[in-house]
Enzyme design. Structure first.
Site, PDB file in Angstrom:
ATOM      1  N   SER A 111       0.928  -1.177  -0.015  1.00 12.54           N
ATOM      2  CA  SER A 111       0.101   0.024   0.014  1.00 12.54           C
ATOM      3  C   SER A 111       0.850   1.364   0.171  1.00 12.54           C
ATOM      4  O   SER A 111       2.029   1.229   0.635  1.00 12.54           O
ATOM      5  CB  SER A 111      -0.978   0.127   1.058  1.00 12.54           C
ATOM      6  OG  SER A 111      -1.702   1.118   1.369  1.00 12.54           O
ATOM      7  N   TYR A 121      -1.000  -0.865  10.332  1.00 12.18           N
ATOM      8  CA  TYR A 121      -1.151  -1.114   9.093  1.00 12.18           C
ATOM      9  C   TYR A 121       0.020  -0.819   8.127  1.00 12.18           C
ATOM     10  O   TYR A 121       0.486  -1.368   7.539  1.00 12.18           O
ATOM     11  CB  TYR A 121      -2.602  -0.393   8.461  1.00 12.18           C
ATOM     12  CG  TYR A 121      -2.846  -0.703   6.953  1.00 12.18           C
ATOM     13  CD1 TYR A 121      -3.453  -1.776   6.612  1.00 12.18           C
ATOM     14  CD2 TYR A 121      -2.826   0.105   6.176  1.00 12.18           C
ATOM     15  CE1 TYR A 121      -3.607  -2.083   5.365  1.00 12.18           C
ATOM     16  CE2 TYR A 121      -2.941   0.047   4.863  1.00 12.18           C
ATOM     17  CZ  TYR A 121      -3.543  -1.184   4.429  1.00 12.18           C
ATOM     18  OH  TYR A 121      -3.680  -1.317   2.940  1.00 12.18           O
TER      19      TYR A 121
END
Length: 255
Positions: free
Chosen positions: A142, A155
């Site tokens: 990501s 995350y």
């Protein structure tokens, strides 16, 4: 089968029960690939298989945090369907976390699924691809792995770890004949991004994001990132000194 050739491959996708993984599976199946799909929900995988012609999407229920189950599933897919040409390691989750609610259990959950779950998949895949002298692996990380973002302490850490892991493996994979790519999406509309408490610029629909991902897989670049305007903005922010970065990101996310 040459894994660079569109159509006719055997593709394995983890985290395929919803969102980006689900849409990529449907689009690849529509252009002629056979797609083995894995996730923890057998019902969702069965429903996904029902949206494609019979035999195009092949469900394999799997929890990627179980190392032995991953190895067994890879072996089962290849025994039943033939050699995997392309593996898209997409399984992962997101839980917002901040200084006010920082919790080790949340961090551990994300590390076990996002980071170690991917490592569990890499182990059997790399072993088999090394023996063949070919194969294609794409790891979904990501843009949150580029630099620290508010509420993304857990995350983002896992995604930064995946980017570093892929970068570290890339030179040797090149020598072994294994095509290794890292996929860094921006914001894609999924149940996970629905949890974000801040504005999400350039938010993409899953169908558009899947099409961009597939175009990247067909190419030879190491990094596949989209949407380009957003990812280049974040790459610029990655170069800024902290004295400029923190005020900018605080304003942008209203933290």
């Amino acid at each position: 089968m040459n894994s660079d050739k569109p159509g006719g491959r055997l593709v394995w996708i983890t985290g395929a029960s919803y969102g980006l993984g689900r849409e990529v599976a449907l689009q690849l199946a529509a252009r002629g690939d056979r797609v083995a799909v894995s996730a923890r929900s057998a019902d969702k995988l069965k429903a996904l298989a029902g949206e494609a012609p019979e035999g195009c999407i092949l469900p394999y229920e799997l929890d990627v945090t179980d190392r032995q189950a991953v190895a067994d599933t890879v072996a089962r897919i290849e025994a039943e369907q033939g050699p995997i040409d392309l593996a898209l390691l997409n399984a992962g989750t997101h839980e917002p976390i901040s200084a006010g609610d920082f919790n080790v259990d949340t961090v551990r959950t994300l590390v076990e699924l996002n980071l170690m779950g991917t490592a569990n998949c890499l182990e059997p895949l790399l072993s088999r691809f090394r023996a063949r002298g070919q194969g294609h692996i794409a790891i979904v990380a990501s843009v949150a792995g580029y630099r620290g973002l508010p509420t993304s302490a857990a995350y983002g850490a896992t995604k930064a770890g995946l980017i570093n892991m892929a970068e570290s493996l890339k030179p040797e994979c090149d020598r072994l004949g294994i095509k290794l790519q890292i996929v860094n999406p921006g914001f894609v509309r999924t149940p996970l991004t629905d949890k974000n408490p801040f504005p999400m610029p350039f938010l993409m629909e899953p169908e558009d994001a899947a099409a961009a991902l597939i175009r990247g897989l067909d190419g030879n670049g190491f990094e596949v990132s989209f949407p380009k305007r957003f990812t280049w903005m974040l790459k610029f922010l990655r170069c800024l000194p902290y004295a400029l970065y923190f005020p900018m990101i605080s304003r942008a996310t209203k933290q």
